[in-house]
Design a protein around this motif. Structure first.
Motif, PDB file in Angstrom:
ATOM      1  N   UNK A 241       0.661  -1.480  -0.101  1.00 40.57           N
ATOM      2  CA  UNK A 241       0.491  -0.266  -0.446  1.00 40.57           C
ATOM      3  C   UNK A 241       0.720   1.555  -0.128  1.00 40.57           C
ATOM      4  N   UNK A 242       0.600   2.251  -0.194  1.00 43.77           N
ATOM      5  CA  UNK A 242       1.249   3.187  -0.979  1.00 43.77           C
ATOM      6  C   UNK A 242       0.477   4.812  -0.581  1.00 43.77           C
ATOM      7  N   UNK A 243       1.244   5.550   0.362  1.00 44.68           N
ATOM      8  CA  UNK A 243       0.227   6.901   0.056  1.00 44.68           C
ATOM      9  C   UNK A 243       0.109   7.687  -1.098  1.00 44.68           C
ATOM     10  N   UNK A 244      -1.090   8.625  -1.165  1.00 42.75           N
ATOM     11  CA  UNK A 244      -0.992   8.617  -3.129  1.00 42.75           C
ATOM     12  C   UNK A 244      -0.505   9.528  -3.315  1.00 42.75           C
ATOM     13  N   UNK A 245       0.203  10.535  -2.836  1.00 35.59           N
ATOM     14  CA  UNK A 245       1.161  11.676  -3.562  1.00 35.59           C
ATOM     15  C   UNK A 245       2.519  10.550  -3.836  1.00 35.59           C
TER      16      UNK A 245
END
Length: 312
Positions: A241-245
Protein backbone atom coordinates in the motif's frame (compact mmCIF):
# COMPACT_ATOMS: atom_id res chain seq x y z
CA UNK A 1 18.07 32.76 39.48
CA UNK A 2 18.21 33.76 35.80
CA UNK A 3 16.75 32.49 32.53
CA UNK A 4 20.31 31.95 31.31
CA UNK A 5 21.07 29.67 34.25
CA UNK A 6 17.94 27.64 33.51
CA UNK A 7 18.97 27.31 29.85
CA UNK A 8 22.33 25.98 31.03
CA UNK A 9 20.53 23.45 33.24
CA UNK A 10 18.47 22.24 30.26
CA UNK A 11 21.58 21.95 28.08
CA UNK A 12 23.42 19.82 30.65
CA UNK A 13 20.33 17.66 31.17
CA UNK A 14 20.21 17.06 27.41
CA UNK A 15 23.90 16.44 26.71
CA UNK A 16 24.80 14.86 30.10
CA UNK A 17 28.18 16.55 29.81
CA UNK A 18 29.32 20.02 30.91
CA UNK A 19 31.73 20.51 28.01
CA UNK A 20 29.17 19.59 25.32
CA UNK A 21 26.53 21.70 27.05
CA UNK A 22 28.88 24.69 27.06
CA UNK A 23 29.57 24.26 23.34
CA UNK A 24 25.82 24.08 22.70
CA UNK A 25 25.31 27.34 24.64
CA UNK A 26 28.33 29.05 23.02
CA UNK A 27 30.06 29.74 26.35
CA UNK A 28 33.18 28.38 28.01
CA UNK A 29 32.90 25.34 30.23
CA UNK A 30 34.10 27.27 33.35
CA UNK A 31 31.44 29.94 32.75
CA UNK A 32 28.68 27.35 32.54
CA UNK A 33 29.96 25.42 35.58
CA UNK A 34 30.16 28.62 37.65
CA UNK A 35 26.57 29.57 36.84
CA UNK A 36 25.27 26.09 37.70
CA UNK A 37 27.19 26.15 40.98
CA UNK A 38 25.72 29.56 41.84
CA UNK A 39 22.22 28.28 41.13
CA UNK A 40 22.72 25.19 43.27
CA UNK A 41 24.09 27.31 46.12
CA UNK A 42 21.16 29.73 45.87
CA UNK A 43 18.64 26.87 45.99
CA UNK A 44 20.72 24.90 48.50
CA UNK A 45 20.35 21.66 46.54
CA UNK A 46 22.34 19.55 44.05
CA UNK A 47 20.85 19.41 40.56
CA UNK A 48 23.39 17.08 38.91
CA UNK A 49 25.16 14.00 40.21
CA UNK A 50 28.65 14.72 38.89
CA UNK A 51 29.98 11.41 40.18
CA UNK A 52 28.10 9.48 37.49
CA UNK A 53 29.38 9.05 33.93
CA UNK A 54 27.49 10.33 32.04
CA UNK A 55 26.21 13.00 34.42
CA UNK A 56 22.77 12.26 35.84
CA UNK A 57 20.03 14.41 37.34
CA UNK A 58 19.29 14.04 41.01
CA UNK A 59 15.70 13.38 42.04
CA UNK A 60 15.08 17.07 42.74
CA UNK A 61 17.06 17.90 39.61
CA UNK A 62 14.51 16.10 37.43
CA UNK A 63 11.74 18.22 38.92
CA UNK A 64 13.76 21.39 38.36
CA UNK A 65 14.41 20.50 34.72
CA UNK A 66 10.68 19.97 34.15
CA UNK A 67 9.89 23.38 35.61
CA UNK A 68 12.85 25.07 33.91
CA UNK A 69 11.59 23.93 30.52
CA UNK A 70 8.21 25.54 31.22
CA UNK A 71 9.84 28.78 32.39
CA UNK A 72 12.16 29.02 29.37
CA UNK A 73 9.23 28.37 27.03
CA UNK A 74 7.19 31.11 28.68
CA UNK A 75 10.15 33.51 28.48
CA UNK A 76 10.46 32.75 24.75
CA UNK A 77 6.77 33.61 24.41
CA UNK A 78 7.60 37.25 25.20
CA UNK A 79 9.66 37.50 22.01
CA UNK A 80 6.79 35.76 20.20
CA UNK A 81 4.36 38.43 21.43
CA UNK A 82 6.68 41.18 20.20
CA UNK A 83 7.15 39.50 16.81
CA UNK A 84 3.40 39.07 16.35
CA UNK A 85 2.74 42.68 17.36
CA UNK A 86 5.25 43.86 14.74
CA UNK A 87 3.90 41.42 12.14
CA UNK A 88 7.36 39.86 11.88
CA UNK A 89 7.58 36.35 10.41
CA UNK A 90 11.19 35.28 10.56
CA UNK A 91 13.99 33.70 12.52
CA UNK A 92 15.05 30.08 12.93
CA UNK A 93 12.31 27.47 12.78
CA UNK A 94 12.99 23.77 13.43
CA UNK A 95 10.63 21.47 11.54
CA UNK A 96 10.47 17.67 11.71
CA UNK A 97 8.83 15.56 8.99
CA UNK A 98 8.21 11.81 9.04
CA UNK A 99 9.98 9.73 6.31
CA UNK A 100 6.83 8.70 4.38
CA UNK A 101 5.79 12.35 3.99
CA UNK A 102 9.10 14.17 3.50
CA UNK A 103 10.05 13.09 -0.07
CA UNK A 104 6.65 13.89 -1.59
CA UNK A 105 5.41 16.91 0.37
CA UNK A 106 8.64 18.89 0.88
CA UNK A 107 9.32 19.54 -2.84
CA UNK A 108 5.71 20.68 -3.25
CA UNK A 109 5.80 23.54 -0.72
CA UNK A 110 9.41 24.42 0.17
CA UNK A 111 10.22 26.73 -2.75
CA UNK A 112 6.94 28.61 -2.38
CA UNK A 113 7.37 29.02 1.38
CA UNK A 114 10.97 30.29 1.09
CA UNK A 115 9.96 32.79 -1.57
CA UNK A 116 6.97 34.04 0.43
CA UNK A 117 8.77 34.16 3.81
CA UNK A 118 12.45 34.84 3.07
CA UNK A 119 13.22 35.86 6.68
CA UNK A 120 12.36 32.41 8.05
CA UNK A 121 15.38 30.12 8.38
CA UNK A 122 13.94 26.62 8.14
CA UNK A 123 15.91 23.76 9.68
CA UNK A 124 14.24 20.55 8.51
CA UNK A 125 14.89 17.05 9.84
CA UNK A 126 13.49 13.68 8.77
CA UNK A 127 12.41 11.95 11.99
CA UNK A 128 10.16 9.12 13.13
CA UNK A 129 6.93 9.98 14.92
CA UNK A 130 8.33 8.88 18.29
CA UNK A 131 11.43 11.08 17.86
CA UNK A 132 9.23 14.01 16.84
CA UNK A 133 7.05 13.71 19.94
CA UNK A 134 10.12 13.53 22.18
CA UNK A 135 11.80 16.54 20.55
CA UNK A 136 8.64 18.63 20.63
CA UNK A 137 8.24 17.83 24.32
CA UNK A 138 11.87 18.74 25.04
CA UNK A 139 11.73 21.98 23.03
CA UNK A 140 14.13 20.81 20.30
CA UNK A 141 11.54 21.20 17.52
CA UNK A 142 9.14 24.07 16.86
CA UNK A 143 6.69 21.97 14.83
CA UNK A 144 6.41 18.84 12.74
CA UNK A 145 4.41 17.28 9.95
CA UNK A 146 3.15 13.80 10.78
CA UNK A 147 0.25 11.38 10.46
CA UNK A 148 -2.41 11.99 13.11
CA UNK A 149 -4.30 11.68 15.42
CA UNK A 150 -1.53 11.03 17.95
CA UNK A 151 -3.57 11.56 21.13
CA UNK A 152 -0.76 13.30 23.02
CA UNK A 153 -1.73 15.64 25.86
CA UNK A 154 1.22 17.97 25.19
CA UNK A 155 0.71 18.25 21.43
CA UNK A 156 -1.74 20.26 19.35
CA UNK A 157 -2.69 19.15 15.83
CA UNK A 158 -3.95 21.11 12.81
CA UNK A 159 -5.04 19.01 9.85
CA UNK A 160 -3.37 19.80 6.53
CA UNK A 161 -4.96 17.13 4.32
CA UNK A 162 -6.28 13.58 4.10
CA UNK A 163 -4.18 11.21 2.00
CA UNK A 164 -5.84 7.99 0.76
CA UNK A 165 -4.05 4.65 0.63
CA UNK A 166 -3.56 3.19 -2.84
CA UNK A 167 -2.81 -0.48 -3.46
CA UNK A 168 0.15 -1.42 -5.65
CA UNK A 169 -0.70 -4.80 -7.18
CA UNK A 170 1.74 -6.49 -9.60
CA UNK A 171 0.60 -8.62 -12.55
CA UNK A 172 1.36 -11.83 -10.68
CA UNK A 173 -0.94 -11.01 -7.75
CA UNK A 174 -4.40 -12.50 -7.07
CA UNK A 175 -6.00 -9.00 -7.16
CA UNK A 176 -4.49 -7.95 -10.50
CA UNK A 177 -7.86 -8.03 -12.33
CA UNK A 178 -9.73 -5.98 -9.72
CA UNK A 179 -10.65 -2.48 -10.85
CA UNK A 180 -11.24 -1.30 -7.29
CA UNK A 181 -10.55 -3.17 -4.09
CA UNK A 182 -12.11 -3.45 -0.66
CA UNK A 183 -10.20 -3.47 2.63
CA UNK A 184 -11.59 -6.99 3.10
CA UNK A 185 -9.57 -8.07 0.03
CA UNK A 186 -6.31 -7.44 1.89
CA UNK A 187 -4.30 -10.32 3.31
CA UNK A 188 -1.49 -9.39 5.67
CA UNK A 189 0.36 -12.56 4.66
CA UNK A 190 1.12 -11.26 1.15
CA UNK A 191 1.57 -7.61 2.14
CA UNK A 192 4.99 -5.96 1.84
CA UNK A 193 5.49 -3.52 4.73
CA UNK A 194 7.82 -0.78 5.83
CA UNK A 195 10.11 -1.81 8.67
CA UNK A 196 9.23 -1.21 12.31
CA UNK A 197 9.29 2.45 13.40
CA UNK A 198 7.28 3.81 10.45
CA UNK A 199 3.79 4.97 11.39
CA UNK A 200 2.54 4.17 7.86
CA UNK A 201 3.43 0.55 8.59
CA UNK A 202 1.30 0.71 11.73
CA UNK A 203 -1.58 2.21 9.75
CA UNK A 204 -1.49 -0.67 7.27
CA UNK A 205 -1.41 -3.23 10.09
CA UNK A 206 -4.31 -1.44 11.82
CA UNK A 207 -6.30 -1.53 8.58
CA UNK A 208 -5.76 -5.28 8.27
CA UNK A 209 -6.38 -5.90 11.96
CA UNK A 210 -9.77 -4.25 11.63
CA UNK A 211 -10.75 -7.15 9.39
CA UNK A 212 -9.93 -10.09 11.63
CA UNK A 213 -9.27 -10.49 15.31
CA UNK A 214 -6.02 -12.41 15.05
CA UNK A 215 -3.25 -11.62 12.63
CA UNK A 216 -0.07 -13.61 12.11
CA UNK A 217 2.67 -10.97 12.16
CA UNK A 218 5.35 -13.15 10.58
CA UNK A 219 5.58 -10.86 7.57
CA UNK A 220 7.47 -12.06 4.56
CA UNK A 221 9.52 -8.92 3.90
CA UNK A 222 9.94 -5.49 5.49
CA UNK A 223 11.88 -2.57 4.00
CA UNK A 224 13.01 0.92 4.95
CA UNK A 225 11.66 2.69 1.86
CA UNK A 226 8.51 2.75 -0.23
CA UNK A 227 10.56 2.68 -3.43
CA UNK A 228 12.09 -0.64 -2.34
CA UNK A 229 8.63 -2.06 -1.61
CA UNK A 230 7.55 -1.23 -5.15
CA UNK A 231 10.62 -2.97 -6.61
CA UNK A 232 10.06 -6.04 -4.43
CA UNK A 233 6.42 -6.10 -5.48
CA UNK A 234 7.46 -6.00 -9.14
CA UNK A 235 9.54 -9.13 -8.44
CA UNK A 236 6.34 -10.96 -7.48
CA UNK A 237 7.00 -10.97 -3.73
CA UNK A 238 3.63 -9.50 -2.78
CA UNK A 239 1.53 -6.33 -2.96
CA UNK A 240 1.92 -3.14 -0.94
CA UNK A 241 0.00 0.00 0.00
CA UNK A 242 1.22 3.48 -0.90
CA UNK A 243 0.29 6.97 0.28
CA UNK A 244 -1.51 8.73 -2.58
CA UNK A 245 1.16 11.43 -3.15
CA UNK A 246 3.77 8.72 -3.78
CA UNK A 247 1.71 7.45 -6.71
CA UNK A 248 2.04 10.77 -8.55
CA UNK A 249 5.73 10.13 -9.29
CA UNK A 250 5.32 6.57 -10.53
CA UNK A 251 6.03 6.17 -14.25
CA UNK A 252 3.17 5.46 -16.64
CA UNK A 253 4.16 1.82 -17.13
CA UNK A 254 3.87 1.06 -13.41
CA UNK A 255 0.71 3.12 -12.87
CA UNK A 256 -1.31 0.26 -14.37
CA UNK A 257 -0.50 -1.63 -11.15
CA UNK A 258 -2.27 0.93 -8.95
CA UNK A 259 -5.68 -0.01 -7.54
CA UNK A 260 -7.88 2.47 -5.70
CA UNK A 261 -10.16 1.46 -2.84
CA UNK A 262 -13.92 1.76 -2.96
CA UNK A 263 -15.20 4.72 -0.97
CA UNK A 264 -14.82 5.57 1.80
CA UNK A 265 -11.14 5.05 1.03
CA UNK A 266 -8.83 4.18 3.92
CA UNK A 267 -6.61 7.21 4.42
CA UNK A 268 -4.18 8.89 6.77
CA UNK A 269 -4.71 12.29 8.31
CA UNK A 270 -1.64 14.53 7.87
CA UNK A 271 -1.28 17.47 10.26
CA UNK A 272 1.14 20.10 11.38
CA UNK A 273 1.73 19.43 15.07
CA UNK A 274 3.30 21.61 17.76
CA UNK A 275 3.69 21.91 21.52
CA UNK A 276 0.71 23.15 23.52
CA UNK A 277 2.80 26.18 24.59
CA UNK A 278 2.10 27.49 21.03
CA UNK A 279 5.43 29.23 20.43
CA UNK A 280 6.18 30.75 16.99
CA UNK A 281 2.52 30.48 15.99
CA UNK A 282 2.91 33.06 13.23
CA UNK A 283 5.33 30.74 11.39
CA UNK A 284 3.14 27.68 12.08
CA UNK A 285 0.16 29.55 10.60
CA UNK A 286 2.25 30.51 7.57
CA UNK A 287 3.31 26.89 7.00
CA UNK A 288 -0.26 25.68 7.39
CA UNK A 289 -1.58 28.20 4.88
CA UNK A 290 1.10 27.49 2.26
CA UNK A 291 0.89 23.69 2.49
CA UNK A 292 -2.90 23.40 2.66
CA UNK A 293 -3.21 25.84 -0.26
CA UNK A 294 -0.82 23.86 -2.46
CA UNK A 295 -2.14 20.43 -1.51
CA UNK A 296 -5.73 21.27 -2.51
CA UNK A 297 -4.68 21.01 -6.13
CA UNK A 298 -3.13 17.58 -5.67
CA UNK A 299 -5.64 15.75 -3.47
CA UNK A 300 -9.36 16.08 -4.11
CA UNK A 301 -10.46 13.10 -1.98
CA UNK A 302 -13.06 13.84 0.67
CA UNK A 303 -14.91 10.57 1.33
CA UNK A 304 -12.26 8.81 3.41
CA UNK A 305 -11.97 6.72 6.57
CA UNK A 306 -9.02 7.71 8.76
CA UNK A 307 -6.78 4.82 9.86
CA UNK A 308 -4.80 5.37 13.07
CA UNK A 309 -1.02 5.80 12.67
CA UNK A 310 -0.33 4.47 16.17
CA UNK A 311 0.54 0.85 16.83
CA UNK A 312 -2.24 -1.02 18.63
Amino acid sequence: MTITQLKYVLAIAEHKNFTKAAEHCFVTQPTLSTQIQKLEEELDIVIFDRGKKPIELTEVGRKIVYQARNIVNEADRIQDIVDQQKGFIGGEFRLGIIPTIMPTLLPMFLKTFIKRYPKVKLKIEELTTEDILARLSEGHLDAAIAATPLESDNIKERVLYYEPFVAYVPDSHRLKDSKRIEPSDLNIDDMLLLEDGHCFRDSVINLCKALKEQVDENFQIESGSIETLIKLSNEGLGMTLLPYLHTLDINDQLKSNLKHFTEPSPAREVSIIYHKSELKMQIIEALHDVISGIIRGAIAFQNVEIISPRAK
